[in-house]
Design an enzyme around this catalytic site. Structure first.
Site, PDB file in Angstrom:
ATOM      1  N   HIS A   4       0.851  -1.186   0.000  1.00  0.00           N
ATOM      2  CA  HIS A   4       0.000   0.000   0.000  1.00  0.00           C
ATOM      3  C   HIS A   4       0.892   1.242   0.000  1.00  0.00           C
ATOM      4  O   HIS A   4       1.214   1.757  -1.065  1.00  0.00           O
ATOM      5  CB  HIS A   4      -0.955  -0.032   1.203  1.00  0.00           C
ATOM      6  CG  HIS A   4      -1.879   1.132   1.261  1.00  0.00           C
ATOM      7  ND1 HIS A   4      -2.114   1.837   2.408  1.00  0.00           N
ATOM      8  CD2 HIS A   4      -2.605   1.724   0.298  1.00  0.00           C
ATOM      9  CE1 HIS A   4      -2.963   2.813   2.158  1.00  0.00           C
ATOM     10  NE2 HIS A   4      -3.275   2.773   0.873  1.00  0.00           N
TER      11      HIS A   4
ATOM     12  N   CYS B 170      -0.710   0.271   9.468  1.00  0.00           N
ATOM     13  CA  CYS B 170      -0.878   1.646   9.009  1.00  0.00           C
ATOM     14  C   CYS B 170      -2.290   1.914   8.514  1.00  0.00           C
ATOM     15  O   CYS B 170      -2.921   2.884   8.912  1.00  0.00           O
ATOM     16  CB  CYS B 170       0.147   1.969   7.940  1.00  0.00           C
ATOM     17  SG  CYS B 170       1.777   2.163   8.662  1.00  0.00           S
ATOM     18  N   HIS B 171      -2.769   1.076   7.621  1.00  0.00           N
ATOM     19  CA  HIS B 171      -4.135   1.263   7.132  1.00  0.00           C
ATOM     20  C   HIS B 171      -4.878  -0.068   7.081  1.00  0.00           C
ATOM     21  O   HIS B 171      -5.834  -0.223   6.342  1.00  0.00           O
ATOM     22  CB  HIS B 171      -4.137   1.942   5.760  1.00  0.00           C
ATOM     23  CG  HIS B 171      -3.155   3.068   5.680  1.00  0.00           C
ATOM     24  ND1 HIS B 171      -1.892   2.893   5.200  1.00  0.00           N
ATOM     25  CD2 HIS B 171      -3.235   4.351   6.086  1.00  0.00           C
ATOM     26  CE1 HIS B 171      -1.222   4.037   5.290  1.00  0.00           C
ATOM     27  NE2 HIS B 171      -2.010   4.934   5.832  1.00  0.00           N
ATOM     28  N   GLY B 172      -4.366  -1.057   7.834  1.00  0.00           N
ATOM     29  CA  GLY B 172      -5.096  -2.311   8.004  1.00  0.00           C
ATOM     30  C   GLY B 172      -5.083  -3.261   6.823  1.00  0.00           C
ATOM     31  O   GLY B 172      -6.143  -3.662   6.335  1.00  0.00           O
TER      32      GLY B 172
END
Ligand code: HEM
Ligand code: FES
Lengths: 182, 434
Positions: free
Chosen positions: A122, A146-148
């Site tokens: 990502h 960080c964003h799953g």
């Protein structure tokens, strides 16, 4: 002067002048572009950065079920000595369930050794799961906080914003338990 | 030129050979007429300029002590804090100065949004302002990388990785930006070089910004054009003194933060040296980027042709487009809001949506500081939708459907009740020379 201009207008001189403008302009543009190119290229990785591009790792001390992290070109590389159960889990998934379909065999040289760049696809965080006690996500592999993003036991993306699987670096076995990455 | 006089022989000698004194007088002096009704919201432009000077002055002093190398950067900043004479002060001014710069500029921008300062004939002035905002963001982002703490490193990594979302060339571009295969020493060096350069580029654009401003002069709270000399007062001494007073107030707040809560707006994680192998649990950018960060993370879905499964824009790219789009809409704003009335004072419906936009920006900022999941994700998505709707749907529609209140005939009228006609003679007198 004035005479030349008039004749040019009357005859074919006008197009000849246009052509000269165009040709000169085009040459100028090519010249400028080739002068700028080295300036832009100077920002690309330099020779000594590229020279650091291979790392040798001795796998003998890594026990089954253990995960270690080494550095290659400044990035963490995850090495996972997988258990038969983990390998089976990776093989049991139907490919069309995967956001980035890739068979487990295609990602390993020897199934018990999974070697990947430990950088979330990502936005570049280092996923958790290398140390005991860290979250391994919903698929038993790695979890990027960080964003799953959730990765499975083959390092393939299963859930979350990451678009692709954790990349496998170029590496080869130079001995039974020694690999050279890069 | 005609108005400039001096008793000082040296000044006259220089003026004759290079008319710089009359130039200054025309720019920020007694020969620059300004609307007489400017409120304190008009202080923030000059405040931004002064803050820029503070940043450059402290930055150059820091650069004399700072080492742009991954092995030394963190320690050189600690050395500035502990060993360099007044290093702590200079760094805290620079660090918090960045925050105050953004506070000032955001107020300046919202002022423009409310009073329609972006409308004709000030479109170019407005667009130059947006360029300054972009340059400030780039400068602050790269400056934050320099101390090489955990937030420096991971902020840099996540933000540079945004470029990997670009189709086809993404990876190549990111490697080129890094000068390596991750954020590393080459990256730190080039960021330092650019962090030194960009503020001076900002100075250049600020000069253009002021040049464009002086073509038509300041807008004003009523938003109508000044009708003549009776509507104006000379910049000096009227606004120089007002700006100086505003600066004093600003410096009180600034000093309070620098001396009492210098790390309030920072992150504790940035006092941990960068570790490329371990990501902090929460990566959060500096507060002034939070609304944009929220927009970036609000796009969690692919955009494609419905029911076909064809993906045109992946979520990652969509987020990046939305984030840059949030600034891009500001560029075209003068052509989105076609209402001929500038000031929000005379636009009752616009006013409501404007207040909502202000709240929306704050909500986005808060959402950007929270993990992007559950309720906060949903709130960020709704707020992102409103942000874009305001510019792309609401303003164009209001331009057509809103009935503005009647405009006063001059900027004096709302101040001098009864039309100002009876009093017009008196205040006009001192200005007649202008
Ligand atoms: C537009 C104006 C500027 C802005 C918004 C800005 C912003 C920043 C920020 C946010 C930091 C990180 C502070 C921290 O957390 O430690 C920083 C650091 C730094 N800046 Fe600037 N800066 C500006 C101008 C300059 C200039 C003109 C120089 C001159 C060379 C400079 C030199 C430095 C240095 C050496 C550091 C590293 C030391 C430190 O981290 O305190 N800056 N800047
Ligand atoms: S960087 Fe891993 S989920 Fe965003």
């Amino acid at each position: 002067m004035a005479e030349t201009a008039t004749t040019a207008q009357a005859g074919s001189g006008e197009t000849r002048r246009d052509f000269l403008y165009l040709a000169a302009g085009a040459m100028g543009a090519v010249g400028a572009a080739s002068a700028v190119w080295p300036l832009i290229a100077s920002m690309n990785p330099s020779a000594e950065v590229l020279a650091l591009a291979s790392t040798e790792v001795d796998l003998a001390p890594v026990a089954e079920g253990q995960r270690i992290t080494v550095t290659w070109r400044g990035n963490p590389v995850f090495i996972d000595h997988r258990t038969p159960a983990q390998i089976e889990q990776a093989n049991a998934v139907a490919l069309d369930e995967l956001p980035d379909p890739e068979a487990d065999e295609a990602r390993v040289v020897k199934p018990e050794w999974l070697v990947m760049i430990g950088v979330c696809t990502h936005l570049g965080c280092v996923p958790l799961g290398q140390k005991t006690g860290q979250s391994r996500g919903e698929y038993g592999g790695w979890f990027c906080p960080c964003h799953g993003s959730h990765y499975d036991t083959s390092g393939r993306i299963r859930k979350g914003p990451a678009p692709t699987n954790l990349p496998v670096p170029p590496y080869e076995f130079t001995a039974d338990t020694t690999i050279v990455i890069g | 030129m005609s108005g400039f006089q001096s008793n000082n022989g040296v000044i006259r000698w220089i003026e004759h050979r290079m008319p710089i004194f009359s130039f200054l007088d025309h720019s920020v002096g007694s020969e620059y007429p300004s609307p007489k009704n400017l409120s304190y919201l008009w202080n923030f432009g000059s405040l931004a300029g002064i803050t820029l000077v503070i940043m450059i002055a402290t930055g150059i002093l820091l650069a004399m002590q700072y080492t742009a190398h991954v092995d030394h950067a963190f320690e050189s900043v600690e050395r500035i804090m502990r060993d360099v004479n007044y290093g702590w002060l200079i760094r805290y001014i620079h660090m918090n100065g960045a925050s105050f710069f953004f506070i000032v500029v955001y107020i300046h921008i919202f002022r423009g949004l409310y009073y329609g300062s972006y409308k004709a004939p000030r479109e170019l002035l407005w667009m130059l302002g947006v360029v300054i905002l972009l340059l400030m963001m780039a400068t602050a982002f790269m400056g934050y990388v320099l101390p090489w703490g955990q937030m420096s490193f991971w902020g840099a990594k996540v933000i540079t990785n945004l470029f990997s979302a670009i189709p086809f060339f993404g990876e190549t571009i990111v490697v080129w930006l890094w000068g390596g295969f991750t954020v590393d020493n080459p990256t730190l060096n080039r960021f330092f070089a650019l962090h030194y350069l960009l503020p001076f580029v900002i100075v250049g654009v600020v000069i253009l910004h002021i040049w464009a401003l002086h073509r038509f002069g300041s807008n004003n709270p009523v938003g109508i054009d000044t009708k003549g000399p009776q509507d104006k007062i000379p910049f000096h001494p009227y606004y120089t003194v007002k700006d100086a007073f505003g600066l004093g107030v600003f410096l009180v707040f600034f000093a309070a933060v620098v001396f009492y809560i210098p790390n309030y707006m920072g992150h504790a994680d940035n006092y941990i040296p960068a570790n490329p192998l371990s990501t902090p649990a929460h990566i959060v950018p500096e507060w002034y980027f939070l609304p944009f960060y929220a927009i970036l993370r609000a796009i969690t879905f692919d955009i494609g042709i419905p029911f076909t499964g064809v993906v045109i824009i992946e979520a990652k790219l969509g987020g990046v487009i939305a984030m840059f789009g949030a600034i891009a809409v500001l560029f075209i704003l003068p052509w989105l809001d076609r209402s001929p009335v500038r000031s929000g004072r005379f636009r009752p419906i616009f006013r409501i949506f404007f207040v909502l936009l202000f709240i929306d920006a704050i909500v986005l900022g808060y959402a950007g500081s929270q993990p992007a999941e559950g309720l906060w994700l949903a709130i960020a998505q709704v707020s992102t939708a409103y942000y874009f709707a305001y510019f792309l749907i609401i303003l164009p529609l209001l331009s057509v459907f809103e009935t503005p209140k009647p405009l006063p005939t001059s900027i004096s009228e709302p101040v001098l009740r009864g039309g100002g006609g009876t009093l017009a003679g008196a205040p006009a007198k001192p200005m007649e020379k202008a």
